[in-house]
Design an enzyme around this catalytic site. Sequence first.
Site, PDB file in Angstrom:
ATOM      1  N   ASP A  52       0.837  -1.203   0.000  1.00 35.34           N
ATOM      2  CA  ASP A  52       0.000   0.000   0.000  1.00 35.34           C
ATOM      3  C   ASP A  52       0.871   1.252   0.000  1.00 35.34           C
ATOM      4  O   ASP A  52       0.363   2.375  -0.044  1.00 35.34           O
ATOM      5  CB  ASP A  52      -1.018  -0.009   1.152  1.00 35.34           C
ATOM      6  N   SER A  53       2.211   1.057  -0.014  1.00 40.32           N
ATOM      7  CA  SER A  53       3.123   2.182  -0.258  1.00 40.32           C
ATOM      8  C   SER A  53       2.897   2.747  -1.658  1.00 40.32           C
ATOM      9  O   SER A  53       3.409   3.828  -1.975  1.00 40.32           O
ATOM     10  CB  SER A  53       4.580   1.751  -0.091  1.00 40.32           C
ATOM     11  N   ASP A  91      -1.023  -6.050  -0.071  1.00 39.34           N
ATOM     12  CA  ASP A  91      -1.490  -5.420   1.167  1.00 39.34           C
ATOM     13  C   ASP A  91      -3.009  -5.254   1.136  1.00 39.34           C
ATOM     14  O   ASP A  91      -3.567  -4.724   0.157  1.00 39.34           O
ATOM     15  CB  ASP A  91      -0.871  -4.023   1.307  1.00 39.34           C
ATOM     16  N   LYS A 121      -1.333  -9.445   2.810  1.00 34.09           N
ATOM     17  CA  LYS A 121      -0.619  -9.013   4.018  1.00 34.09           C
ATOM     18  C   LYS A 121      -1.522  -8.082   4.808  1.00 34.09           C
ATOM     19  O   LYS A 121      -2.199  -7.227   4.222  1.00 34.09           O
ATOM     20  CB  LYS A 121       0.691  -8.310   3.634  1.00 34.09           C
ATOM     21  N   GLU A 123      -1.599  -5.663   8.528  1.00 32.76           N
ATOM     22  CA  GLU A 123      -0.807  -5.079   9.602  1.00 32.76           C
ATOM     23  C   GLU A 123      -1.476  -5.328  10.957  1.00 32.76           C
ATOM     24  O   GLU A 123      -2.680  -5.099  11.103  1.00 32.76           O
ATOM     25  CB  GLU A 123      -0.663  -3.562   9.384  1.00 32.76           C
ATOM     26  N   GLU A 190       9.111  -4.308  10.522  1.00 23.49           N
ATOM     27  CA  GLU A 190       9.532  -3.010   9.989  1.00 23.49           C
ATOM     28  C   GLU A 190      10.095  -2.122  11.094  1.00 23.49           C
ATOM     29  O   GLU A 190       9.448  -1.877  12.114  1.00 23.49           O
ATOM     30  CB  GLU A 190       8.341  -2.319   9.289  1.00 23.49           C
TER      31      GLU A 190
HETATM   32  O1  KIV Z   1       3.566  -1.149   1.630  1.00 20.90           O
HETATM   33  C1  KIV Z   1       4.756  -1.481   1.695  1.00 20.90           C
HETATM   34  O2  KIV Z   1       5.579  -1.160   0.832  1.00 20.90           O
HETATM   35  C2  KIV Z   1       5.180  -2.290   2.830  1.00 20.90           C
HETATM   36  C3  KIV Z   1       6.646  -2.516   2.985  1.00 20.90           C
HETATM   37  C4  KIV Z   1       7.279  -1.317   3.565  1.00 20.90           C
HETATM   38  C5  KIV Z   1       6.940  -3.732   3.786  1.00 20.90           C
HETATM   39  O3  KIV Z   1       4.388  -2.726   3.589  1.00 20.90           O
END
Ligand code: KIV
Length: 272
Positions: A52-53, A91, A121, A123, A190
């Site tokens: 989600d980055s 994510d 994934k 969190e 992280e």
């Molecule tokens: O969204 C992302 O890029 C991440 C990484 C920083 C692990 O979750």
Amino acid sequence: MSIHQSNIKRVTTHQLQEMKNRGEKISMLTAYDYSMARILDGAGIDVLLVGDSASNVMAGNETTLPITLDQMIYHATSVVRAINRAFVVVDVPFGSYQGSSSEALKSAIRIMKESGAHGVKMEGGAEIRKSILRVLSAGVPVMGHLGLTPQSIYKFGTYTVRAKEEEEAEKLIEDAKCLEECGCFGIVLEKIPRELAKKVSKEVSIPTIGIGAGPDVDGQVLVVHDMLGITQEFKPRFLRQYADLSGIINGAVTEYIKDIKSGDFPSDKESY
Ligand code: KIV
């Protein structure tokens, strides 16, 4: 050619576990689009994270919070189309799993069904246990994410190193064990102290993938735009920049503009 027709062996959660068992480090990078994913997969990356980055590096948002489930599915679909070998994990974005375990299940199923990705994934630790179990019960592989969890940035207030104090470190170890017990296939750690990451990696049997968590974990992940030097202003201590693509792109575009202005491009050879 489909994977069934080719000789390429796809990476699976089983293989990732075997890599940890035999001490082979796992390589992971983010990817958000077809062209980049094709290059990364061709280079032999083990895992591609549709992170989600994307909210930051693709859309220019300050945080990961604004990206939607539909947008994540769009990015994931483009990445899946490009890969022959890598395991693709996506994510589940902020606001699409925290409400209830049935919301988490619905979101995870949409990601898997519409994008063709191989896992998701989420969190958090014990507080999202029920949701993780529900998603896993549908046969969807789940990766955990502990330490600095950017979806909670407004709770933390800063992007500094997490779990430096004993209480938070102990909770993180308990959360990692909880994720292992649930049946997660791996955990992203992280921005935590390297000694804590080492301890977690020893105490859980599933692979740990670090970002700013030191060398004693089972694999490493970076945001691809950061490690290739496309993002310019983000240079945390944990980042190793392997290229200066922004400099290369800037140079190429400057040249292109110059050639247009001077009439050098296109030449006779480049015309019909
Ligand atoms: O969204 C992302 O890029 C991440 C990484 C920083 C692990 O979750």
